[in-house]
Design a protein around this motif. Structure first.
Motif, PDB file in Angstrom:
ATOM      1  N   ARG A  85       1.689 -11.251  35.765  1.00  0.00           N
ATOM      2  CA  ARG A  85       2.844 -10.714  35.016  1.00  0.00           C
ATOM      3  C   ARG A  85       3.801  -9.988  35.939  1.00  0.00           C
ATOM      4  NH1 ARG A  85      -1.549  -9.298  31.691  1.00  0.00           N
ATOM      5  NH2 ARG A  85      -1.364  -7.136  32.349  1.00  0.00           N
ATOM      6  N   GLN A  86       3.251  -9.323  36.956  1.00  0.00           N
ATOM      7  CA  GLN A  86       4.116  -8.602  37.889  1.00  0.00           C
ATOM      8  C   GLN A  86       5.076  -9.561  38.576  1.00  0.00           C
ATOM      9  OE1 GLN A  86       3.842  -5.356  37.353  1.00  0.00           O
ATOM     10  NE2 GLN A  86       5.833  -5.581  38.313  1.00  0.00           N
ATOM     11  N   VAL A  89       7.883 -10.315  36.136  1.00  0.00           N
ATOM     12  CA  VAL A  89       8.823  -9.188  36.023  1.00  0.00           C
ATOM     13  C   VAL A  89       9.732  -9.152  37.257  1.00  0.00           C
ATOM     14  CG1 VAL A  89       8.985  -6.655  36.024  1.00  0.00           C
ATOM     15  CG2 VAL A  89       7.351  -7.809  34.514  1.00  0.00           C
ATOM     16  N   ARG A  93      13.780  -9.404  37.380  1.00  0.00           N
ATOM     17  CA  ARG A  93      14.587  -8.318  37.973  1.00  0.00           C
ATOM     18  C   ARG A  93      15.501  -8.835  39.057  1.00  0.00           C
ATOM     19  NH1 ARG A  93      10.030  -3.671  38.243  1.00  0.00           N
ATOM     20  NH2 ARG A  93      10.346  -2.839  36.148  1.00  0.00           N
ATOM     21  N   PRO A  99      12.843  -9.252  31.218  1.00  0.00           N
ATOM     22  CA  PRO A  99      11.546  -9.873  31.000  1.00  0.00           C
ATOM     23  C   PRO A  99      10.992  -9.484  29.622  1.00  0.00           C
ATOM     24  CG  PRO A  99      11.307  -7.999  32.493  1.00  0.00           C
ATOM     25  CD  PRO A  99      12.751  -8.034  32.063  1.00  0.00           C
ATOM     26  N   GLU A 145       4.607  -2.169  32.335  1.00  0.00           N
ATOM     27  CA  GLU A 145       4.785  -3.083  33.469  1.00  0.00           C
ATOM     28  C   GLU A 145       6.218  -3.525  33.678  1.00  0.00           C
ATOM     29  OE1 GLU A 145       2.094  -6.267  32.650  1.00  0.00           O
ATOM     30  OE2 GLU A 145       0.356  -5.117  33.324  1.00  0.00           O
ATOM     31  N   GLY A 146       7.111  -3.103  32.798  1.00  0.00           N
ATOM     32  CA  GLY A 146       8.515  -3.458  32.981  1.00  0.00           C
ATOM     33  C   GLY A 146       9.057  -4.457  31.972  1.00  0.00           C
ATOM     34  N   PHE A 147       8.195  -4.935  31.061  1.00  0.00           N
ATOM     35  CA  PHE A 147       8.698  -5.835  30.027  1.00  0.00           C
ATOM     36  C   PHE A 147       9.596  -5.054  29.077  1.00  0.00           C
ATOM     37  CE2 PHE A 147       4.955  -8.119  31.489  1.00  0.00           C
ATOM     38  CZ  PHE A 147       5.511  -9.369  31.687  1.00  0.00           C
ATOM     39  N   ARG A 148      10.758  -5.605  28.762  1.00  0.00           N
ATOM     40  CA  ARG A 148      11.707  -4.884  27.924  1.00  0.00           C
ATOM     41  C   ARG A 148      11.369  -5.020  26.453  1.00  0.00           C
ATOM     42  NH1 ARG A 148      16.288  -3.172  30.630  1.00  0.00           N
ATOM     43  NH2 ARG A 148      16.873  -2.287  28.628  1.00  0.00           N
TER      44      ARG A 148
END
Ligand code: ATP
Ligand code: MG
Length: 168
Positions: A85-86, A89, A93, A99, A145-148
């Motif tokens: 997943r990273q 993301v 980005r 994401p 983790e940065g998912f919006r």
């Protein structure tokens, strides 16, 4: 659920949870980049796990090209591990695209029953159990983790009732 018109969608779910079925139903074939298809592309075998590294490198490269062209893209892979997943993301980005994670959370028993009925899958129960453990862990981490957007669809009924829309 409303998705941004341009986003990078990570489907998240153990094998047999219905990711590819879901992708076929809600997205066009060219929007969907599947790890199986990329393994087949680089190694002539969609189940060759030793080809995963090259397959994902190619998948992320194509995802980047699509995002740069402003095209919504879906990653159809289990994505139950944080490092997978990273990478998604990060691609999002790099291209200033949001994401989004859509989790298909289906009981392991149900997925195992489906898997045993599939001619195109040949792995043992421990593999699925490990994925299920990774998924449990993932559910707590996804938002950090940065998912919006993180959408969790619990069970087949919720998945079948799902309707996709887009933000205006
Ligand atoms: P993999 O990670 O191994 O690629 P997957 O998550 O993509 O698995 P699918 O290939 O979409 O899973 O589905 C696995 C099996 O489950 C198929 O036989 C499919 O027909 C069945 N299936 C998928 N979604 C549903 C659903 N919503 N209801 C009933 N059966 C389903
Ligand atoms: Mg699939």
């Amino acid at each position: 659920m409303r998705l941004p018109e341009l986003c990078l969608v990570a489907l998240v779910g153990i094998s047999g949870s219905g990711k590819s079925t879901f992708a076929r139903r809600h997205f066009t074939p060219t929007q969907v980049l599947s790890s199986d298809a990329f393994r087949a592309m680089v190694a002539d075998d969609e189940n060759d796990q030793s080809a995963s590294s090259d397959a994902f490198e190619a998948l992320h490269f194509v995802a980047g090209k699509r995002l740069r062209a402003g095209r919504l893209t879906v990653v159809d892979a289990t994505n139950v591990q944080a490092h997978a997943r990273q990478a998604i993301v990060q691609v999002a980005r790099e291209h200033d695209v949001l994401p989004v994670a859509i989790v298909l959370d289906v009981p392991e028993e149900e997925c195992w029953a489906r898997t045993q009925a599939r001619p195109d899958r040949d792995f043992g129960r421990p593999v699925l159990a490990r994925q299920a453990r990774d998924l449990r862990r993932s559910l707590k981490q996804l938002a950090k983790e940065g998912f919006r957007q993180v959408h969790v669809l619990r069970g087949t009924a919720a998945i079948d009732a799902f309707e996709l829309g887009y933000e205006k």
